[in-house]
Each structure stands twice: as C-alpha cells, then as structure tokens.
Design a protein around this motif. Sequence first.
Motif, PDB file in Angstrom:
ATOM      1  N   HIS A  19       6.042  19.111   9.750  1.00  0.00           N
ATOM      2  CA  HIS A  19       7.004  18.481  10.653  1.00  0.00           C
ATOM      3  C   HIS A  19       6.302  17.466  11.549  1.00  0.00           C
ATOM      4  O   HIS A  19       5.181  17.685  11.994  1.00  0.00           O
ATOM      5  CB  HIS A  19       7.706  19.541  11.502  1.00  0.00           C
ATOM      6  CG  HIS A  19       8.478  20.507  10.683  1.00  0.00           C
ATOM      7  ND1 HIS A  19       8.113  21.818  10.547  1.00  0.00           N
ATOM      8  CD2 HIS A  19       9.576  20.341   9.906  1.00  0.00           C
ATOM      9  CE1 HIS A  19       8.962  22.438   9.744  1.00  0.00           C
ATOM     10  NE2 HIS A  19       9.853  21.555   9.339  1.00  0.00           N
ATOM     11  N   SER A  20       7.002  16.356  11.805  1.00  0.00           N
ATOM     12  CA  SER A  20       6.418  15.326  12.667  1.00  0.00           C
ATOM     13  C   SER A  20       6.296  15.855  14.090  1.00  0.00           C
ATOM     14  O   SER A  20       7.118  16.639  14.550  1.00  0.00           O
ATOM     15  CB  SER A  20       7.255  14.048  12.618  1.00  0.00           C
ATOM     16  OG  SER A  20       8.616  14.316  12.830  1.00  0.00           O
ATOM     17  N   HIS A  21       5.230  15.429  14.750  1.00  0.00           N
ATOM     18  CA  HIS A  21       4.964  15.894  16.112  1.00  0.00           C
ATOM     19  C   HIS A  21       3.986  14.933  16.793  1.00  0.00           C
ATOM     20  O   HIS A  21       3.440  14.046  16.162  1.00  0.00           O
ATOM     21  CB  HIS A  21       4.387  17.314  16.095  1.00  0.00           C
ATOM     22  CG  HIS A  21       3.127  17.448  15.303  1.00  0.00           C
ATOM     23  ND1 HIS A  21       3.127  17.571  13.923  1.00  0.00           N
ATOM     24  CD2 HIS A  21       1.817  17.445  15.673  1.00  0.00           C
ATOM     25  CE1 HIS A  21       1.880  17.670  13.490  1.00  0.00           C
ATOM     26  NE2 HIS A  21       1.058  17.585  14.536  1.00  0.00           N
ATOM     27  N   ARG A  22       3.801  15.130  18.090  1.00  0.00           N
ATOM     28  CA  ARG A  22       2.850  14.323  18.843  1.00  0.00           C
ATOM     29  C   ARG A  22       1.625  15.166  19.164  1.00  0.00           C
ATOM     30  O   ARG A  22       1.723  16.367  19.370  1.00  0.00           O
ATOM     31  CB  ARG A  22       3.459  13.845  20.161  1.00  0.00           C
ATOM     32  CG  ARG A  22       4.602  12.898  19.994  1.00  0.00           C
ATOM     33  CD  ARG A  22       5.102  12.383  21.310  1.00  0.00           C
ATOM     34  NE  ARG A  22       5.283  13.463  22.271  1.00  0.00           N
ATOM     35  CZ  ARG A  22       5.348  13.300  23.585  1.00  0.00           C
ATOM     36  NH1 ARG A  22       5.268  12.085  24.099  1.00  0.00           N
ATOM     37  NH2 ARG A  22       5.518  14.311  24.389  1.00  0.00           N
ATOM     38  N   ARG A  23       0.490  14.498  19.223  1.00  0.00           N
ATOM     39  CA  ARG A  23      -0.752  15.140  19.653  1.00  0.00           C
ATOM     40  C   ARG A  23      -1.379  14.261  20.730  1.00  0.00           C
ATOM     41  O   ARG A  23      -1.344  13.041  20.641  1.00  0.00           O
ATOM     42  CB  ARG A  23      -1.743  15.289  18.493  1.00  0.00           C
ATOM     43  CG  ARG A  23      -1.277  16.250  17.444  1.00  0.00           C
ATOM     44  CD  ARG A  23      -2.313  16.419  16.369  1.00  0.00           C
ATOM     45  NE  ARG A  23      -1.786  17.244  15.296  1.00  0.00           N
ATOM     46  CZ  ARG A  23      -2.416  17.469  14.169  1.00  0.00           C
ATOM     47  NH1 ARG A  23      -3.606  16.937  13.942  1.00  0.00           N
ATOM     48  NH2 ARG A  23      -1.870  18.221  13.238  1.00  0.00           N
ATOM     49  N   PHE A  24      -1.955  14.909  21.719  1.00  0.00           N
ATOM     50  CA  PHE A  24      -2.595  14.168  22.800  1.00  0.00           C
ATOM     51  C   PHE A  24      -4.036  13.852  22.421  1.00  0.00           C
ATOM     52  O   PHE A  24      -4.796  14.732  22.030  1.00  0.00           O
ATOM     53  CB  PHE A  24      -2.559  14.966  24.098  1.00  0.00           C
ATOM     54  CG  PHE A  24      -3.079  14.198  25.269  1.00  0.00           C
ATOM     55  CD1 PHE A  24      -2.338  13.159  25.805  1.00  0.00           C
ATOM     56  CD2 PHE A  24      -4.311  14.488  25.813  1.00  0.00           C
ATOM     57  CE1 PHE A  24      -2.819  12.425  26.882  1.00  0.00           C
ATOM     58  CE2 PHE A  24      -4.807  13.761  26.884  1.00  0.00           C
ATOM     59  CZ  PHE A  24      -4.054  12.725  27.420  1.00  0.00           C
ATOM     60  N   ASN A  25      -4.405  12.574  22.548  1.00  0.00           N
ATOM     61  CA  ASN A  25      -5.770  12.132  22.285  1.00  0.00           C
ATOM     62  C   ASN A  25      -6.475  12.032  23.636  1.00  0.00           C
ATOM     63  O   ASN A  25      -6.211  11.105  24.406  1.00  0.00           O
ATOM     64  CB  ASN A  25      -5.774  10.788  21.577  1.00  0.00           C
ATOM     65  CG  ASN A  25      -7.170  10.319  21.241  1.00  0.00           C
ATOM     66  OD1 ASN A  25      -8.150  10.723  21.860  1.00  0.00           O
ATOM     67  ND2 ASN A  25      -7.266   9.443  20.252  1.00  0.00           N
TER      68      ASN A  25
END
Length: 107
Positions: A19-25
């Motif tokens: 599933h598409s998601h965001r990750r913090f860089n």
Amino acid sequence: MASQSPATQTSSSFDFNHHSHRRFNPLTHSWVLCSPHRTQRPWQGKQEDDDLSTRPSYDPSCYLCPTNTRANGTHLQNPDYTDTYVFENDFPAVQQNQPVLHHDSSQ
C-alpha cells in the motif's frame, strides 16, 4: 468499476509492502511518497532498435493495442480505437482503495 488487480485490491489490514504510504526522510527533513505496489506493473522490457519496416500494425500480445486485454489481469478490454486514445492508469502511484493505517500512539 472493473475488477481490480491483486496489487490494487482492498485488504482488511494495511501492509507497507503493498500500500502507498509516506516515510519521513530525516536527512532532508521531508516526507517521501512510497508506492511499493508499483513493482507489480508489467514490463515488456526488451529494448530494441526501431525498425519501422517490420513493425506490425496490430500485435495480439500488446496490452495497449485495440481490443486487447489490459495488463492489469482483469477482463477489461481496450476499445477498438483508430485514433489517439487516453488510457486509465492501471498501476497508479497512489491507490484510492486501501485500508487506513492506524497509528499506535504508545510508540
């Protein structure tokens, strides 16, 4: 709506592998969009030089040719188009139908 491919089907729980998601860089202090389900897209990958003299006007194995079945594995069939045709993206980067990610506030 046509039936969905396994990569776009809704499941009962969120899965970071599908599933598409965001990750913090933390290096750039920015959010990055991750779309792992896009690895399921088809690849007709062989690269060849253009030879227009032998190119067929219709290829029965091409999922973009008129009247052929689409690459997403469903029964969806292309119309018998004879001019420019706009295809719906069968493998979008952000999925519309996916489970909600519930954050655990204890972590």
